[in-house]
Design an enzyme around this catalytic site. Sequence first.
Site, mmCIF file in Angstrom:
data_model
loop_
_atom_site.group_PDB
_atom_site.id
_atom_site.type_symbol
_atom_site.label_atom_id
_atom_site.label_comp_id
_atom_site.label_asym_id
_atom_site.label_seq_id
_atom_site.Cartn_x
_atom_site.Cartn_y
_atom_site.Cartn_z
ATOM 1 N N LYS A 13 25.025 52.765 42.207
ATOM 2 C CA LYS A 13 25.902 54.166 41.892
ATOM 3 C C LYS A 13 25.329 54.581 40.567
ATOM 4 C CE LYS A 13 29.945 51.764 41.693
ATOM 5 N NZ LYS A 13 29.393 50.307 41.895
ATOM 6 N N ARG A 88 38.533 52.943 41.478
ATOM 7 C CA ARG A 88 38.347 51.589 42.014
ATOM 8 C C ARG A 88 39.505 50.938 42.556
ATOM 9 N NH1 ARG A 88 33.674 50.760 38.072
ATOM 10 N NH2 ARG A 88 32.443 48.760 38.594
ATOM 11 N N ARG A 127 18.699 43.967 36.591
ATOM 12 C CA ARG A 127 18.639 45.226 35.879
ATOM 13 C C ARG A 127 18.348 45.165 34.580
ATOM 14 N NH1 ARG A 127 24.408 48.349 37.212
ATOM 15 N NH2 ARG A 127 25.335 46.716 36.391
ATOM 16 N N ARG A 160 22.938 43.862 30.586
ATOM 17 C CA ARG A 160 24.221 43.632 30.283
ATOM 18 C C ARG A 160 25.021 42.302 30.501
ATOM 19 N NH1 ARG A 160 26.853 48.371 34.306
ATOM 20 N NH2 ARG A 160 28.234 46.903 34.605
ATOM 21 N N ARG A 171 32.941 39.978 39.808
ATOM 22 C CA ARG A 171 32.820 41.260 40.046
ATOM 23 C C ARG A 171 32.724 41.705 41.329
ATOM 24 N NH1 ARG A 171 27.999 43.149 36.562
ATOM 25 N NH2 ARG A 171 28.347 45.255 37.432
HETATM 26 P P1 AMP Z 1 30.119 49.330 35.847
HETATM 27 O O1 AMP Z 1 29.537 49.949 34.793
HETATM 28 O O2 AMP Z 1 30.828 50.616 36.899
HETATM 29 O O3 AMP Z 1 29.939 48.268 36.678
HETATM 30 O O4 AMP Z 1 31.730 48.847 35.161
HETATM 31 C C1 AMP Z 1 31.635 47.689 34.323
HETATM 32 C C2 AMP Z 1 33.058 47.059 34.074
HETATM 33 O O5 AMP Z 1 34.122 48.047 33.692
HETATM 34 C C3 AMP Z 1 33.653 46.637 35.253
HETATM 35 O O6 AMP Z 1 33.268 45.453 35.758
HETATM 36 C C4 AMP Z 1 35.373 46.743 34.879
HETATM 37 O O7 AMP Z 1 35.631 45.671 33.962
HETATM 38 C C5 AMP Z 1 35.279 47.953 34.107
HETATM 39 N N1 AMP Z 1 35.470 49.282 34.868
HETATM 40 C C6 AMP Z 1 34.540 50.363 34.871
HETATM 41 N N2 AMP Z 1 35.388 51.089 35.829
HETATM 42 C C7 AMP Z 1 36.545 50.759 36.066
HETATM 43 C C8 AMP Z 1 37.438 51.096 36.837
HETATM 44 N N3 AMP Z 1 37.434 52.464 37.330
HETATM 45 N N4 AMP Z 1 38.717 50.650 36.876
HETATM 46 C C9 AMP Z 1 38.676 49.190 36.406
HETATM 47 N N5 AMP Z 1 37.829 48.849 35.654
HETATM 48 C C10 AMP Z 1 36.465 49.516 35.564
#
Ligand code: AMP
Length: 216
Positions: A13, A88, A127, A160, A171
């Site tokens: 994404k 989400r 990654r 990360r 996740r």
């Molecule tokens: P990402 O970078 O999109 O993989 O997000 C990393 C982490 O941030 C996720 O595993 C969640 O803990 C948190 N996070 C990001 N976006 C959301 C969202 N829309 N709702 C809830 N948690 C989020």
Amino acid sequence: MRIALLGPPGVGKGTVAGYMSKEFSVPHLSTGEMLRSEVAKQSPLGKEAGGYMDSGALVPDELVVRILDSRMGGQDCKEGFVLDGFPRTAAQAEVLSETMKRGRVELDGAVLLQAGETIVVGRLSGRRQCRECSAIYHLRNQPSKKEGVCDRCGGDLYQRTDDAEGTVRERLAAYRKESGPVIAYYEERGLLRKVSAEGDLDVTLAGMREVLSHLG
Ligand code: AMP
């Protein structure tokens, strides 16, 4: 153009959103990036969100909505945006719809990027991300020219913490639990589009362009 990118962690994404944001000259809004920046700043919101993120759980809707709301109110979002990682949950999808209604705009579509779990786990484990500009690389599929150094800005590349194996499993579990209702939400409203992200990036981007050319 106003779109949301849906799909499991590791599907691409962030990478796809980066390309679409450049091609359509609209901001790339990643709630994950916004949260990581709050964690790095050790702001009160960052301190609260950090624990959830480290364990691979979703951050409570209220915190994520707060952070996204203030960003979406920005002048640069008036002509559109690419949402990456939001919504989400079904509750977040509802809030997004309400926020957009208040601004008298609508989402053009929600694009679900699809790939199997073996593929996304492989992408997450390799990654690497730039500490400075957040550019995304992959050790095998998309390496930087010089190991550990960002091609774009020369920043440090790091892994990360939530890309560690145990956290990745959490996740993916969170995704399996919460994504169904979000996908159904957009399907019911005729806004859902699907793009395969199993193959090379070029193929995924071509699929995206094709889908976007028929929206709105
Ligand atoms: P990402 O970078 O999109 O993989 O997000 C990393 C982490 O941030 C996720 O595993 C969640 O803990 C948190 N996070 C990001 N976006 C959301 C969202 N829309 N709702 C809830 N948690 C989020």
